[in-house]
Write a protein that holds these residues in place. Structure first.
Motif, short mmCIF file in Angstrom:
data_model
loop_
_atom_site.label_atom_id
_atom_site.label_comp_id
_atom_site.label_asym_id
_atom_site.label_seq_id
_atom_site.Cartn_x
_atom_site.Cartn_y
_atom_site.Cartn_z
N GLU A 110 0.85 -1.19 0.00
CA GLU A 110 0.00 0.00 0.00
C GLU A 110 0.89 1.25 0.00
N PRO A 111 0.77 2.11 -0.99
CA PRO A 111 1.58 3.34 -0.99
C PRO A 111 1.43 4.16 0.29
N ASP A 112 0.25 4.12 0.90
CA ASP A 112 0.04 4.86 2.15
C ASP A 112 0.93 4.34 3.28
N MET A 113 1.33 3.09 3.21
CA MET A 113 2.25 2.56 4.23
C MET A 113 3.59 3.29 4.17
N LEU A 114 4.02 3.59 2.96
CA LEU A 114 5.28 4.32 2.80
C LEU A 114 5.15 5.74 3.33
N THR A 115 3.98 6.35 3.12
CA THR A 115 3.74 7.68 3.69
C THR A 115 3.79 7.62 5.21
N ASP A 116 3.16 6.61 5.80
CA ASP A 116 3.22 6.43 7.26
C ASP A 116 4.66 6.28 7.73
N LEU A 117 5.43 5.49 6.99
CA LEU A 117 6.82 5.23 7.34
C LEU A 117 7.66 6.50 7.30
N LEU A 118 7.40 7.37 6.35
CA LEU A 118 8.24 8.55 6.13
C LEU A 118 7.83 9.76 6.96
N THR A 119 6.64 9.75 7.52
CA THR A 119 6.16 10.90 8.30
C THR A 119 7.12 11.36 9.40
N PRO A 120 7.76 10.45 10.16
CA PRO A 120 8.66 10.91 11.24
C PRO A 120 9.81 11.78 10.76
N PHE A 121 10.18 11.71 9.48
CA PHE A 121 11.33 12.45 8.99
C PHE A 121 11.06 13.95 8.83
N GLU A 122 9.86 14.36 9.16
CA GLU A 122 9.60 15.80 9.28
C GLU A 122 10.44 16.38 10.42
N ASN A 123 10.84 15.53 11.33
CA ASN A 123 11.71 15.91 12.45
C ASN A 123 13.16 15.60 12.06
N CYS A 124 14.01 16.59 12.07
CA CYS A 124 15.39 16.41 11.61
C CYS A 124 16.19 15.49 12.52
N ARG A 125 15.68 15.21 13.73
CA ARG A 125 16.42 14.35 14.66
C ARG A 125 16.16 12.87 14.42
N VAL A 126 15.18 12.55 13.56
CA VAL A 126 14.88 11.16 13.25
C VAL A 126 15.83 10.66 12.17
N HIS A 127 16.49 9.53 12.45
CA HIS A 127 17.46 8.97 11.49
C HIS A 127 17.04 7.61 10.94
N VAL A 128 16.20 6.88 11.69
CA VAL A 128 15.72 5.57 11.22
C VAL A 128 14.26 5.44 11.64
N ALA A 129 13.44 4.89 10.75
CA ALA A 129 12.03 4.68 11.07
C ALA A 129 11.55 3.34 10.52
N THR A 130 10.52 2.82 11.17
CA THR A 130 9.90 1.57 10.72
C THR A 130 8.42 1.62 11.10
N LEU A 131 7.70 0.51 10.84
CA LEU A 131 6.26 0.48 11.05
C LEU A 131 5.85 -0.65 11.98
N ALA A 132 4.65 -0.50 12.54
CA ALA A 132 4.05 -1.56 13.35
C ALA A 132 2.54 -1.47 13.21
N THR A 133 1.86 -2.57 13.52
CA THR A 133 0.40 -2.60 13.51
C THR A 133 -0.09 -3.46 14.66
N ALA A 134 -1.27 -3.18 15.13
CA ALA A 134 -1.80 -3.89 16.30
C ALA A 134 -2.18 -5.33 15.94
N ILE A 135 -1.86 -6.27 16.86
CA ILE A 135 -2.28 -7.67 16.72
C ILE A 135 -2.76 -8.17 18.08
N GLY A 136 -3.49 -9.28 18.05
CA GLY A 136 -4.01 -9.88 19.26
C GLY A 136 -3.06 -10.89 19.86
N TYR A 137 -3.46 -11.44 20.99
CA TYR A 137 -2.62 -12.35 21.76
C TYR A 137 -2.26 -13.62 21.00
#
Length: 246
Positions: A110-137
């Motif tokens: 999903e292209p939107d996943m890449l947008t989610d991944l890249l959003t933190p880089f609006e902050n110049c102090r962020v150097h590495v980012a990744t993604l997560a999603t909620a799951i059950g037990y």
């Protein structure tokens, strides 16, 4: 805060695979799998470029035939991240730019996943980012499902194949599943390439722990999207169904 950086996607695509040799060339709706990954990744509005990185002449030739930018890389890389680093150097990507490691077996990305991944880089102090999603037990119990815990500001505290955080009172069964999409500022990616595998990385078999052990923060964005990776030939049918439905 700072100006949003240039972002470049790189798709590592090796031919050899114990479970699915030649996987990047597997045909889906008349096109090789890597083409679908490329086509969806380039739809992310934050992406300045998307390039395939391979070690195989067959994949290289197929990429050129389908109009996909491609670079040839060495065949002895220990991980996809190492291949991405070599490709980024060949592409002469600026040290302040962001490099995205896009898994080559995600034709339903999903292209939107890449947008989610890249959003933190609006902050110049962020150097590495990744993604997560909620799951059950139930899903979280599998050691193949990597879990992540994070601080209030989104910084990863730890990644593990174990159930983390441990639920001592057994009242809450929510967990964050790590999604293996990574974005690095080029300087952080180069730093990764200089590091030896770390003790925790070797124990858990999770290369992102190499960064945490070196004191490099990883920021985790929660996304509502999930991955539909193709690990084995039988996974192709599910990918085809999703793409045909869309």
């Amino acid at each position: 805060m700072s100006k949003f950086p240039e972002c470049h996607g790189i798709i590592p695509a090796r031919y050899e695979s114990s479970r699915f040799p030649g996987k990047p060339l597997a045909e889906i709706m008349g096109k090789p799998m890597f083409w679908h990954v490329y086509d969806r990744a380039k739809k992310c509005p934050q992406m300045s470029s998307v390039t395939l990185a391979t070690d195989d002449q067959r994949i290289f030739d197929a990429a050129q035939a389908h109009g996909v930018p491609v670079v040839m890389t060495a065949s002895d890389h220990q991980s996809g991240t190492d291949r991405v680093l070599e490709a980024a150097r060949k592409l002469d990507i600026d040290s302040d730019a962001v490099v995205v490691n896009i898994q080559g077996d995600e034709p339903c990305l999903e292209p939107d996943m890449l947008t989610d991944l890249l959003t933190p880089f609006e902050n110049c102090r962020v150097h590495v980012a990744t993604l997560a999603t909620a799951i059950g037990y139930e899903d979280a119990q599998s050691p193949d499902r990597v879990k992540v815990v994070r601080a209030k500001n989104g910084r990863a505290l730890y990644f593990s194949r174990s159930l983390v955080p441990f639920d001592r009172d057994e009242k809450v069964h929510g967990f964050l599943l790590h999604i293996g999409l990574y974005a690095f500022r080029m300087e952080a990616l180069m730093r990764f390439g200089e590091l030896d595998p770390s003790p925790l990385e070797q124990r858990e078999k999770l290369e992102q722990l190499r960064l945490l052990e070196d004191g490099i923060d990883i920021y985790v964005t929660e996304t509502r999207h999930t991955c539909h990776g193709v690990d084995r030939p039988e996974d192709l049918e599910k990918a085809k169904t999703i793409l045909e439905r869309e």
